[in-house]
Design a protein around this motif. Structure first.
Motif, PDB file in Angstrom:
ATOM      1  N   PRO A 159       0.846  -1.206   0.000  1.00  0.00           N
ATOM      2  CA  PRO A 159       0.000   0.000   0.000  1.00  0.00           C
ATOM      3  C   PRO A 159       0.873   1.245   0.000  1.00  0.00           C
ATOM      4  CG  PRO A 159      -0.414  -1.373   1.961  1.00  0.00           C
ATOM      5  CD  PRO A 159       0.687  -2.032   1.197  1.00  0.00           C
ATOM      6  N   LYS A 160       0.362   2.317  -0.583  1.00  0.00           N
ATOM      7  CA  LYS A 160       1.142   3.569  -0.598  1.00  0.00           C
ATOM      8  C   LYS A 160       1.341   4.041   0.835  1.00  0.00           C
ATOM      9  CE  LYS A 160      -0.693   5.462  -4.902  1.00  0.00           C
ATOM     10  NZ  LYS A 160      -2.160   5.434  -5.011  1.00  0.00           N
ATOM     11  N   GLU A 161       2.525   4.620   1.078  1.00  0.00           N
ATOM     12  CA  GLU A 161       2.860   5.084   2.425  1.00  0.00           C
ATOM     13  C   GLU A 161       1.812   6.089   2.938  1.00  0.00           C
ATOM     14  OE1 GLU A 161       5.099   3.572   4.176  1.00  0.00           O
ATOM     15  OE2 GLU A 161       5.013   4.941   5.885  1.00  0.00           O
ATOM     16  N   GLU A 162       1.346   6.957   2.029  1.00  0.00           N
ATOM     17  CA  GLU A 162       0.375   7.960   2.509  1.00  0.00           C
ATOM     18  C   GLU A 162      -0.991   7.333   2.810  1.00  0.00           C
ATOM     19  OE1 GLU A 162       1.892   8.022  -0.462  1.00  0.00           O
ATOM     20  OE2 GLU A 162       0.606   8.796  -2.073  1.00  0.00           O
ATOM     21  N   ASP A 163      -1.275   6.165   2.193  1.00  0.00           N
ATOM     22  CA  ASP A 163      -2.558   5.502   2.457  1.00  0.00           C
ATOM     23  C   ASP A 163      -2.528   4.734   3.777  1.00  0.00           C
ATOM     24  OD1 ASP A 163      -3.491   6.445   0.075  1.00  0.00           O
ATOM     25  OD2 ASP A 163      -3.209   4.570  -1.034  1.00  0.00           O
ATOM     26  N   LEU A 164      -1.374   4.151   4.073  1.00  0.00           N
ATOM     27  CA  LEU A 164      -1.265   3.321   5.287  1.00  0.00           C
ATOM     28  C   LEU A 164       0.138   3.503   5.874  1.00  0.00           C
ATOM     29  CD1 LEU A 164      -3.571   1.549   6.316  1.00  0.00           C
ATOM     30  CD2 LEU A 164      -2.516  -0.401   5.199  1.00  0.00           C
ATOM     31  N   PRO A 165       0.348   4.638   6.562  1.00  0.00           N
ATOM     32  CA  PRO A 165       1.710   4.955   7.018  1.00  0.00           C
ATOM     33  C   PRO A 165       2.322   3.849   7.881  1.00  0.00           C
ATOM     34  CG  PRO A 165       0.198   6.792   7.423  1.00  0.00           C
ATOM     35  CD  PRO A 165      -0.640   5.649   6.932  1.00  0.00           C
ATOM     36  N   ASP A 166       3.592   3.586   7.632  1.00  0.00           N
ATOM     37  CA  ASP A 166       4.392   2.628   8.418  1.00  0.00           C
ATOM     38  C   ASP A 166       3.942   1.177   8.322  1.00  0.00           C
ATOM     39  OD1 ASP A 166       6.170   4.531   9.260  1.00  0.00           O
ATOM     40  OD2 ASP A 166       5.045   4.991  11.102  1.00  0.00           O
ATOM     41  N   PHE A 167       3.009   0.889   7.428  1.00  0.00           N
ATOM     42  CA  PHE A 167       2.532  -0.494   7.302  1.00  0.00           C
ATOM     43  C   PHE A 167       3.694  -1.440   6.985  1.00  0.00           C
ATOM     44  CE2 PHE A 167       1.105  -3.947   4.504  1.00  0.00           C
ATOM     45  CZ  PHE A 167       0.144  -4.545   5.287  1.00  0.00           C
ATOM     46  N   LYS A 168       4.469  -1.074   5.965  1.00  0.00           N
ATOM     47  CA  LYS A 168       5.554  -1.971   5.540  1.00  0.00           C
ATOM     48  C   LYS A 168       6.618  -2.091   6.648  1.00  0.00           C
ATOM     49  CE  LYS A 168       8.740  -2.939   1.781  1.00  0.00           C
ATOM     50  NZ  LYS A 168       9.192  -2.622   0.424  1.00  0.00           N
ATOM     51  N   LYS A 169       6.927  -0.963   7.251  1.00  0.00           N
ATOM     52  CA  LYS A 169       7.946  -0.973   8.316  1.00  0.00           C
ATOM     53  C   LYS A 169       7.503  -1.889   9.466  1.00  0.00           C
ATOM     54  CE  LYS A 169       9.205   2.156  11.690  1.00  0.00           C
ATOM     55  NZ  LYS A 169       8.651   3.372  12.181  1.00  0.00           N
ATOM     56  N   ASN A 170       6.240  -1.748   9.860  1.00  0.00           N
ATOM     57  CA  ASN A 170       5.749  -2.536  10.998  1.00  0.00           C
ATOM     58  C   ASN A 170       5.655  -4.021  10.651  1.00  0.00           C
ATOM     59  OD1 ASN A 170       5.527  -0.145  12.331  1.00  0.00           O
ATOM     60  ND2 ASN A 170       3.323   0.077  12.037  1.00  0.00           N
ATOM     61  N   LEU A 171       5.101  -4.326   9.470  1.00  0.00           N
ATOM     62  CA  LEU A 171       4.954  -5.732   9.096  1.00  0.00           C
ATOM     63  C   LEU A 171       6.324  -6.370   8.849  1.00  0.00           C
ATOM     64  CD1 LEU A 171       2.613  -7.696   8.718  1.00  0.00           C
ATOM     65  CD2 LEU A 171       2.742  -7.250   6.260  1.00  0.00           C
ATOM     66  N   GLY A 172       7.267  -5.533   8.395  1.00  0.00           N
ATOM     67  CA  GLY A 172       8.624  -6.007   8.130  1.00  0.00           C
ATOM     68  C   GLY A 172       9.283  -6.622   9.371  1.00  0.00           C
ATOM     69  N   LYS A 173       8.936  -6.107  10.536  1.00  0.00           N
ATOM     70  CA  LYS A 173       9.540  -6.658  11.776  1.00  0.00           C
ATOM     71  C   LYS A 173       9.094  -8.101  11.977  1.00  0.00           C
ATOM     72  CE  LYS A 173       9.426  -2.177  14.016  1.00  0.00           C
ATOM     73  NZ  LYS A 173       8.561  -1.327  14.816  1.00  0.00           N
ATOM     74  N   TYR A 174       7.814  -8.347  11.688  1.00  0.00           N
ATOM     75  CA  TYR A 174       7.300  -9.715  11.834  1.00  0.00           C
ATOM     76  C   TYR A 174       7.893 -10.604  10.740  1.00  0.00           C
ATOM     77  CZ  TYR A 174       4.112 -13.631  12.246  1.00  0.00           C
ATOM     78  OH  TYR A 174       3.599 -14.897  12.400  1.00  0.00           O
TER      79      TYR A 174
END
Ligand SMILES: O=C(O)CCC(=O)C(=O)O
Ligand SMILES: [Fe+2]
Length: 353
Positions: A159-174
């Motif tokens: 998802p675009k960062e502006e649509d769902l901020p930090d989604f990739k960063k947060n899921l990346g930890k898992y």
């Protein structure tokens, strides 16, 4: 030899590629456990080889008899699991339908991305019914502490960062944490199969990982009236193995011996692991790839996060020496994981989709 397109619940079968190169089914009935075993991984990283072997033996028993097991004390912090579910809810409920459809998997060459609920009665019978919505993300070396290269396995639709901020960063930890756990499990599989402990890891340098998030609403309205239970039809997973995180809504069922479906009830702090068809083929069906299905009868929404860990696309899967004997000769054609993967994706996503 039948040219099967999909696992068939009546035959306890999974999809393999027989010696003649045809898609074939295997009709072995999963073994002697009456329930899904639980394996404690506390000693998986022990300096004592004997302690590691004891864990490996418990895992291999579960893989040969059931193909499904719970793991506890697996090392993935609970807050990362809980955090991944927060991101799943954000994805399914904070993005609009249009934003989700921008990420639809039919536009991605690797079928990464969003798969909506499909209730279209005209869908061809070759498709699995898709009575849930899901999204998946492929391998990126940034999530892999043991990465040897910098290339991903094809771009995922994030998802675009502006649509769902930090989604990739947060899921990346898992993502990082389950890749790490998966590499440790591979060591246990190797030990349990009398192979060098690092045997499998040489085939997982740029692995075919898939982090999926599934949402099964409490029910699915059908055009023209009525509602259906959300779920997934009986199937086997295609990759090496799957590590599944669930919350507290029970819905996953596993086919054990005697044709009994048993619940893989959620256990807080534990994951469910199941063997996929690739490792079943590679081990000459010593490890079982077991049919499972999801039916959400609980009257509330369910979320689950399966992580699939498959070998590199160029990994040559030749029957493992410790898995073939005179009584049990090799059944499967030597095939690369990528060839097999592609074949299965073509069955899951036929061209008339
Ligand atoms: O949601 C679950 O419990 C299992 C999902 C599953 O079997 C799959 O995505 O292949
Ligand atoms: Fe599955």
């Amino acid at each position: 030899m039948t040219d099967y397109l999909r696992s068939d619940v009546d035959e306890h079968s999974h999809i393999g590629v027989g010696k003649k190169g045809k898609v074939d089914t295997v009709t072995e009935i999963p073994g002697s456990f009456g329930k899904i075993p639980v394996v404690d991984l506390s000693n998986m990283g022990s300096p004592s080889i004997e302690e590691r072997k004891a864990v490996a033996k418990a895992i291999c028993d579960a893989c040969t008899k059931v193909g499904f097991f719970y793991i506890k004390n697996h090392g993935v912090p609970q807050e990362l699991v809980d955090g991944a579910f927060v991101e799943a809810r954000r994805f399914f409920h904070e993005l609009s339908e249009d934003q989700k459809m921008e990420l639809v998997n039919s536009k991605n060459p690797n079928f990464y991305g969003y798969a909506p609920i499909r209730t279209d009665p005209m869908r061809s019978a070759r498709h699995m019914k898709h009575l849930f919505e899901s999204v998946n993300f492929g391998y990126e070396p940034q999530f892999d502490d043991a990465a040897v290269g910098t290339e991903d396995n094809g771009a995922s639709f994030w998802p675009k960062e502006e649509d769902l901020p930090d989604f990739k960063k947060n899921l990346g930890k898992y993502y990082r944490s389950v890749i790490d756990l998966s590499r440790n499990l591979l060591r246990m599989f190797a030990l349990g199969l009398d192979l060098d402990e690092d045997f499998f890891n040489q085939f997982y340098k740029r692995p075919a990982t898939l982090l999926k998030m599934n949402h099964y609403p409490k029910s699915i309205p059908i055009n023209g009236g009525g509602a259906k239970e959300a779920g997934i039809e009986a199937h086997t997973d295609l990759q090496g193995f799957t590590i599944l995180a669930q919350e507290d809504v029970k819905s996953l069922e596993v086919l054990l011996k005697d044709g009994q479906w048993v619940d893989a009830e959620p256990v807080r702090g534990a994951f469910v692991v199941n063997i996929g068809d690739s490792i079943a083929m590679w081990t000459n069906d010593l490890f079982k790839s077991t049919l499972h299905r999801v039916v959400n009868r609980e009257g509330r929404a369910r979320y689950s996060i399966p992580f699939c860990f498959g070998p590199d696309f160029d990994a040559v899967m030749e029957t493992l020496p410790s898995c073939a004997t005179a009584d049990r000769p090799a059944k499967y054609k030597t095939i690369t994981a990528g060839e097999y993967h592609r074949m299965r994706l073509n069955l899951i996503y036929p061209k008339d989709d």
